[in-house]
Design a protein around this motif. Structure first.
Motif, PDB file in Angstrom:
ATOM      1  N   LEU A 242      -4.751  27.150  24.353  1.00 30.30           N
ATOM      2  CA  LEU A 242      -3.972  25.706  24.661  1.00 30.30           C
ATOM      3  C   LEU A 242      -4.436  25.660  26.300  1.00 30.30           C
ATOM      4  CD1 LEU A 242      -0.438  25.578  23.260  1.00 30.30           C
ATOM      5  CD2 LEU A 242      -2.520  23.841  22.866  1.00 30.30           C
ATOM      6  N   LEU A 243      -4.343  26.060  27.360  1.00 29.94           N
ATOM      7  CA  LEU A 243      -4.223  26.286  28.151  1.00 29.94           C
ATOM      8  C   LEU A 243      -5.768  26.186  28.821  1.00 29.94           C
ATOM      9  CD1 LEU A 243      -1.925  29.017  29.839  1.00 29.94           C
ATOM     10  CD2 LEU A 243      -2.269  26.764  30.589  1.00 29.94           C
ATOM     11  N   ASN A 244      -7.015  26.883  28.323  1.00 29.61           N
ATOM     12  CA  ASN A 244      -8.080  26.683  28.339  1.00 29.61           C
ATOM     13  C   ASN A 244      -8.632  25.004  27.473  1.00 29.61           C
ATOM     14  OD1 ASN A 244      -8.490  29.391  29.276  1.00 29.61           O
ATOM     15  ND2 ASN A 244      -9.176  29.847  26.799  1.00 29.61           N
ATOM     16  N   VAL A 249      -9.564  19.182  28.981  1.00 24.73           N
ATOM     17  CA  VAL A 249      -9.475  17.412  29.329  1.00 24.73           C
ATOM     18  C   VAL A 249      -9.094  16.930  30.473  1.00 24.73           C
ATOM     19  CG1 VAL A 249      -7.155  16.048  28.356  1.00 24.73           C
ATOM     20  CG2 VAL A 249      -7.781  17.865  26.951  1.00 24.73           C
ATOM     21  N   ILE A 250      -8.737  18.313  31.703  1.00 27.88           N
ATOM     22  CA  ILE A 250      -8.269  17.602  32.465  1.00 27.88           C
ATOM     23  C   ILE A 250     -10.016  17.619  33.361  1.00 27.88           C
ATOM     24  CG2 ILE A 250      -6.256  18.114  33.608  1.00 27.88           C
ATOM     25  CD1 ILE A 250      -7.318  20.759  35.275  1.00 27.88           C
ATOM     26  N   GLN A 255      -8.067  11.252  34.943  1.00 24.54           N
ATOM     27  CA  GLN A 255      -6.612  10.638  35.143  1.00 24.54           C
ATOM     28  C   GLN A 255      -6.092  11.187  34.423  1.00 24.54           C
ATOM     29  OE1 GLN A 255      -9.510  10.040  33.462  1.00 24.54           O
ATOM     30  NE2 GLN A 255      -9.153   8.501  32.027  1.00 24.54           N
ATOM     31  N   THR A 256      -5.764  12.287  33.364  1.00 24.42           N
ATOM     32  CA  THR A 256      -4.806  13.109  32.675  1.00 24.42           C
ATOM     33  C   THR A 256      -3.887  14.539  33.764  1.00 24.42           C
ATOM     34  OG1 THR A 256      -6.488  14.667  32.127  1.00 24.42           O
ATOM     35  CG2 THR A 256      -6.226  12.763  30.541  1.00 24.42           C
ATOM     36  N   THR A 257      -4.884  14.343  34.653  1.00 24.13           N
ATOM     37  CA  THR A 257      -4.207  15.339  35.162  1.00 24.13           C
ATOM     38  C   THR A 257      -2.511  15.402  35.636  1.00 24.13           C
ATOM     39  OG1 THR A 257      -6.831  15.494  36.737  1.00 24.13           O
ATOM     40  CG2 THR A 257      -4.565  16.836  37.693  1.00 24.13           C
TER      41      THR A 257
END
Length: 753
Positions: A242-244, A249-250, A255-257
């Motif tokens: 999940l973290l990877n 994604v960011i 903009q999802t950061t």
């Protein structure tokens, strides 16, 4: 494994070999699509087996097909313009396999999704878009099923499928979020991540509600973050995955950061409980892995300027990364296993377990009600579309009364208001709704119109049946055409296909030589293969050739030449062109022994002398200087073990050569080789009593007993199946050497209470 099952597994192995050959071959842009089509037919074709063996074949080949499709979409030789078309061609086949190999299908869909999205945006295929939406609904349902179980002991199961779901959600989130980057930064983004929602025009006929798709992407992002926060157990592989994925994604959608960081900061590693059946050392190790991944996530965001210094998140994550780095350094200095078992234990209490189970039950009921409401809304929407279609087609006469069907499909046979079909898919409606629609339509239908309709359908059936039997007499002008062609057909020999016959001249009398070949008196198929049998080599000649091959392969490791596409002309005068042949991804230091290992374990499996010759060369090389070669030893032994399973009908080789490796290696081991020996013993794929007995000489050697005891302690803690064997060995050593009694007794009392 039975011989037939082994043959089925071999078929999947051969297909995988074809895929690998297509990837590394000289013409992948043509070879990959051809191999992909063959694997698709093999995965979805009807087999002649039955029962469990056929199931094994379908699962194995289905995995190969999914892997082949991913390799095709990943390969740089395949044009980026062709990839959306390839993805659209095979999406239906992939969806058909989702109940057979869900994990592989999800990984394949995560690769296909951006290309499918781009294809729909450019071609407006409604059926493809509905299939994509259905895949998303299925994936969300699977996630809720595998993560919403009320049995917390199952939270650590099915990790592969869960990780595939996470990767799919991350890819959908990236695709359905606008790419908010400058032009210079966009050029650095891989092509598949450049496909985004913002490129779709606002008036697109199929992708109509862009705001809804963007909201759906946020919901999937929240789904991943919620699991990270709310999961009570320490499921380290999934947390790290999940973290990877969140880091990706960011990176590609900055903009999802804020949304991601707001959720990640609520992720408390210390609050995650120990999984049932997991030992304290395993829990500590799992927790350490997650902490390290968390630290890497924070550092990645800070170093790549994704987490701005001006935001509230910068200082918090920088502090978290610093604290986790300090914990890691402290653990490294003390040793991973240097901790108090009682204080490190973190098991969930009965009260907390009951609370978590109750929360999941309530959530499951809420989701079930939500699914029912969504299904009813979807049914209503489909019925509304069907109603609009029927009103547009309302007429007192049929628009298509042709007695000849456009093709042999059911839709073409029964279509009365369209040339082929209505493009209305009623199979998605619930069965009770279909029954009501059918009975109501039959009740209200005019008898004369119903008879007319059935007559047209019956005529089409008759025409298709006659056509399939070669007596098509319903088509207009069919009789005249057949009469004009009947003159030659009456005298033709129809016993064999004409395209398969070679005409021969009458035989001639050839008597002037005894070696003359008689003329052919019968018709011979032109595709009859001409074969010849070469003179077989004897065993001695085979071994000599093997020695030359091994020598050539090993010689490459000393070469300084890098792999090139064009031969070096200046060297052609002094050496053969074959001497310069390399794979493009060849590594002089490593690739040669990868090839030798595969040759020994699989390529020459049928010839024991040849394969053993290669093994002997490998063993000799390993023993010359075994420092830093533990990874090679482990790789070799893993390949031997896997080959024994793969070729179960042949004589096993793993135990013989693993024991020989230990016999040759152990006399040279010293205490400074602790890391090498512990890694080798802990990573051997299978340990028997004979393997454990090989440690006894080390234990009885006063200068090396510490090495043997440390190895046994590690095996006791992390390879539970061998604990009984080690206990017997310790008892034997205590009887034979009194100086080791105290150390052996300490191990027995600590781990065998």
């Amino acid at each position: 494994m039975s011989s037939s099952a082994g043959q089925l597994a071999l078929t999947a192995e051969e297909l995988a070999g074809e895929v690998e050959q297509a990837v590394i071959g000289g013409n992948p842009q043509e070879a990959l699509p051809a191999v992909l089509e063959r694997t698709k037919r093999a995965a979805l074709g009807d087999g002649d087996g039955d029962g469990d063996e056929e199931k094994v074949r379908s699962v194995a080949v289905a995995r190969v097909f999914c892997d082949a499709l991913v390799e095709t979409l990943n390969h740089s030789a395949v044009s980026e313009h062709e990839k959306p078309l390839i993805a659209s061609q095979y999406v239906r086949a992939v969806v058909q396999l989702r109940d057979t190999v869900p994990g592989h299908v999800l990984l394949t869909l995560s690769k296909m999704y951006p290309f499918l999205f781009d294809f729909v945006a450019k071609t407006s295929q409604e059926s493809l878009w509905e299939s994509m939406c259905d895949c998303k609904r299925w994936a969300v349902g699977r996630w809720r099923d595998v993560t919403g179980t009320t049995d917390l002991s199952q939270d650590g199961n099915g990790i592969g499928e869960k990780l595939a779901l996470v990767k799919f959600f991350a890819q959908v989130t990236i695709t359905q979020t606008i790419l908010a980057l400058e032009k210079d930064d966009r050029a650095k983004v891989p092509p598949q991540y450049q496909i985004h929602l913002g490129a779709v025009p606002d008036d697109h006929p199929i992708i109509t509600n862009k705001q809804k798709l963007e909201t759906e992407a946020k919901q999937l992002l929240d789904l991943m973050l919620s699991y990270l926060i709310e999961e009570p157990m320490m499921v380290s592989p999934l947390f790290m995955g999940l973290l990877n994925c969140l880091a990706s994604v960011i990176k590609f959608r900055p903009q999802t950061t804020n949304r991601v960081l707001n959720g990640v900061l609520k992720f408390n590693v210390d609050a995650k409980f120990q999984l049932d059946g997991v030992s304290v050392p395993h829990y500590k190790l799992a927790k350490r892995f997650v902490e390290r991944c968390y630290k890497n996530f924070a550092n990645f965001g800070i170093k790549n300027n994704l987490i701005k210094q001006s935001t509230q998140y910068y200082n918090k994550l920088a502090k978290i990364a610093q604290v986790l780095h300090g914990i890691g350094e402290e653990t490294k200095s003390k040793g991973v296993l240097a901790f108090d078992h009682e204080s490190a234990q973190n098991k969930i209490s009965d009260e907390q377990r009951a609370r978590c189970v109750e929360q999941r039950r309530k959530l499951a009921k809420r989701r079930q009600l939500q699914r029912q409401q969504e299904k009813e809304a979807e049914t209503k929407q489909r019925l509304t579309r069907l109603q609009a279609y029927t009103r547009a087609k309302s007429s007192t006469v049929f628009l298509n009364t042709s007695a000849v069907a456009l093709n042999s499909s059911y839709s073409a046979v029964y279509s009365l208001m369209n040339s082929e079909h209505s493009e209305q898919d009623l199979s998605q409606l619930p069965r009770d709704v279909l029954v009501k629609l059918t009975t109501e339509a039959m009740y209200r239908a005019d008898t004369k119109r119903l008879i007319t309709a059935l007559s047209v359908v019956a005529s089409r059936y008759t025409q298709l049946l006659n056509k399939s039997s070669g007596n098509d007499v319903t088509a207009e002008g069919g009789n005249k055409k057949r009469k004009n062609e009947s003159a030659d057909d009456d005298t033709a020999d129809t016993t064999a296909p004409r395209s398969k016959i070679i005409k021969t001249e009458p035989s001639r009398d050839i008597s002037d030589t005894e070696d003359a070949v008689d003329d052919v008196k019968e018709t011979v198929p032109y595709d009859t293969p001409i074969t010849f049998t070469p003179k077989p080599m004897d065993d001695e000649a085979k071994l000599k050739v093997t020695e030359k091959i091994i020598s050539k392969i090993i010689k490459v490791r000393d070469s300084e030449d890098a792999p090139v596409l064009v031969l070096q002309q200046q060297k052609l005068e002094t050496e053969s062109p074959l001497e310069q042949v390399r794979l493009l991804h060849w590594n002089n230091a490593e690739s040669w022994y990868h090839i030798l290992i595969r040759l020994a374990t699989r390529g020459t499996r049928s010839s024991r002398p040849i394969s053993d010759k290669i093994r002997a060369e490998l063993l000799q090389w390993l023993l010359q200087d075994f420092n830093g070669k533990a990874a090679v030893m482990v790789e070799w032994m893993n390949e031997e073990w896997f080959a024994d399973k793969l070729f179960a009908e042949t004589e096993p080789r793993y135990e013989e050569w693993s024991l020989r490796l230990l016999d040759e290696l152990i006399p040279f081991l010293e205490n400074k080789h602790r890391r090498i020996f512990i890694r080798l013993m802990s990573e051997l794929p299978q340990l028997s009593e004979k393997h454990i007995e090989r440690i006894k000489p080390i234990l009885l050697d006063p200068g090396r007993s510490a090495l043997g005891l440390q190895t046994l302690k590690f095996l006791i803690m992390f390879r539970n199946p061998v604990k009984t064997m080690i206990k017997d060995l310790l008892n034997q050593v205590m009887e034979e050497d009194a100086t080791l009694k105290e150390q052996c007794r300490a191990l027995l009392e600590k781990y065998y209470k």
